[in-house]
Design a protein around this motif. Structure first.
Motif, short mmCIF file in Angstrom:
data_model
loop_
_atom_site.label_atom_id
_atom_site.label_comp_id
_atom_site.label_asym_id
_atom_site.label_seq_id
_atom_site.Cartn_x
_atom_site.Cartn_y
_atom_site.Cartn_z
N LEU A 33 32.94 37.92 44.67
CA LEU A 33 33.05 39.38 44.71
C LEU A 33 32.84 39.98 43.32
N HIS A 34 32.20 41.14 43.33
CA HIS A 34 32.06 41.93 42.11
C HIS A 34 32.65 43.31 42.40
N PHE A 35 33.35 43.86 41.42
CA PHE A 35 34.00 45.16 41.60
C PHE A 35 33.23 46.17 40.77
N HIS A 36 32.21 46.74 41.40
CA HIS A 36 31.20 47.50 40.67
C HIS A 36 31.76 48.79 40.08
N GLY A 37 31.66 48.88 38.76
CA GLY A 37 32.03 50.11 38.07
C GLY A 37 33.47 50.14 37.58
N TYR A 48 32.66 47.34 46.02
CA TYR A 48 32.63 45.89 45.83
C TYR A 48 31.46 45.32 46.62
N HIS A 49 30.90 44.26 46.08
CA HIS A 49 29.84 43.56 46.80
C HIS A 49 29.80 42.13 46.30
N THR A 50 29.09 41.29 47.02
CA THR A 50 29.03 39.89 46.61
C THR A 50 28.01 39.75 45.47
CU LIG Z 1 27.02 45.95 41.50
#
Ligand SMILES: [Cu+2]
Length: 367
Positions: free
Chosen positions: A102-106, A146-148
């Motif tokens: 997971l990435h927690f964008h921003g 969030y996105h992978t």
């Molecule tokens: Cu991103």
């Protein structure tokens, strides 16, 4: 007697109306929301492959919940990779290994494990990741996502729909009016129609014009969905003001957002309240706005006048002769409440704790 062209046109119109009314039986679905208990937002997410697409499973349903946190909260996420060990999909690096994370964008959080670490935290099929992400006390409010993020596979997974919204509470500190408004979280995703037998119907349903957009001549490969639905309805009464929080969660397509005949009163962009840097200008009005992949628009939208039909649409974005096709299309229809639709569940009205701390400003000194 009707001439032939007119009859053909009428039949075509009837067919497209029939397609529309089948597809639009209810108001657009709203994803479930997860909130903090004692400053901890706890959830278990599964990565699954459902009907040939990678997806999140949450509490038994294939859905990506909205994660709501306040500054100072901790996100405790157990992420279980239930993807099949052998993938039938295609990835940038083939074959897909079905690894995920997971990435927690921003979010302004640490890139070290067990927080927003997309390099060393990786789950192969059957493995589990434990995230513990600390939201700083001074985190600005806004919409994040969030996105992978497994390199070589994230494009496939995000295009399949592995993304969701994160709200950091407190926008009312900067724009008090939003506290009283109906909030809508609209996760706009791309959906591949390249190998979809329904591709032509879907293109027609979202009204992609037959003539190309700009320089590109390629076949349209993706349509946009809103909260995973193709062209859902959004209920809004004439003159009603609502607070829309829109994320472009597509893997690689631009949005140039517009509500027919209405404006966006922009409150925040990319998870940053406009007032944060410009305390005297907390809002900016525009007819349409380019929102790049991963970009976010938070704006107040006013319901169109009685008797007019308005759509939320994306305009043509000319990506140039070698760019991907990025045509105009309808994302959703705005409808008046009481048009026979059941009211959607998950409606939030003051279901959170407003942040009563005074706003913090950081004006940019251009001198
Ligand atoms: Cu991103």
């Amino acid at each position: 007697m009707m001439n032939l062209t007119r009859r053909v046109l009428l039949i075509a119109a009837e067919i497209s109306l029939a397609v529309l009314s089948c597809a639009q039986i209810a108001e657009g679905p709203e994803p479930p929301q997860v909130r903090a208990t004692n400053h901890v937002v706890s959830l278990v997410l599964h990565a699954v492959n459902e009907n040939g697409r990678d997806a999140f499973r949450f509490e038994g349903a294939v859905v990506a919940p909205v994660i709501r946190a306040s500054p100072g909260d901790v996100l405790k996420i157990t992420y279980i990779n239930d993807l099949p060990p052998k993938s039938s999909e295609t990835c940038a690096v083939n074959p897909c290994m079905d690894m995920t994370n997971l990435h927690f964008h921003g979010l302004n959080v640490s890139p070290d494990a067990p927080q927003d670490d997309v390099l060393t935290m990786m789950a192969m099929p059957g493995q589990v990741l434990h995230y513990s992400v600390e939201i700083p006390r001074n985190h600005p409010p806004g919409l994040f996502w969030y996105h992978t993020h497994p390199h070589g596979e994230s494009h496939r997974q995000v295009l399949d729909g592995m993304s969701g919204a994160i709200i950091i509470e407190g926008m009312e500190r900067y724009v008090p009016e939003v506290r009283r408004l109906r909030e809508r979280i609209l996760v706009v995703r791309g959906r591949s129609i390249e190998h979809d037998p329904q591709a032509a119907d879907l293109s027609r349903q979202v009204e992609i014009p037959s003539k190309g957009c700009g320089g590109e001549a390629e076949k349209v490969e993706e349509i946009f969905t809103v909260n995973s639905a193709v062209r859902p309805r959004i209920e809004i009464a004439p003159k009603e003001r609502q607070f829309w929080r829109i994320v472009n969660a597509s893997a690689d397509r631009y949005l140039d957002l517009q509500v027919d005949g209405q404006t966006f009163e922009i409150v925040a962009l990319d998870g940053m309240p406009l007032a944060y840097h410009e305390p005297k200008s907390p809002k900016r009005t525009t007819n349409h706005l380019l929102v790049a992949p991963a970009g976010r628009l938070e704006a107040i939208v006013t319901g169109p006048p009685v008797g007019t039909h308005a759509a939320l649409r994306t305009r043509c974005v000319d990506t140039g002769p070698v760019g991907d096709p990025n045509p105009e299309m309808v994302l959703a229809d705005l409808v008046s409440p009481g048009s026979g639709l059941p009211r959607a569940d998950g409606m939030r009205h003051q279901a959170y704790t407003p942040d009563d701390r005074p706003p913090v400003y950081k004006p940019i000194d251009v001198d």
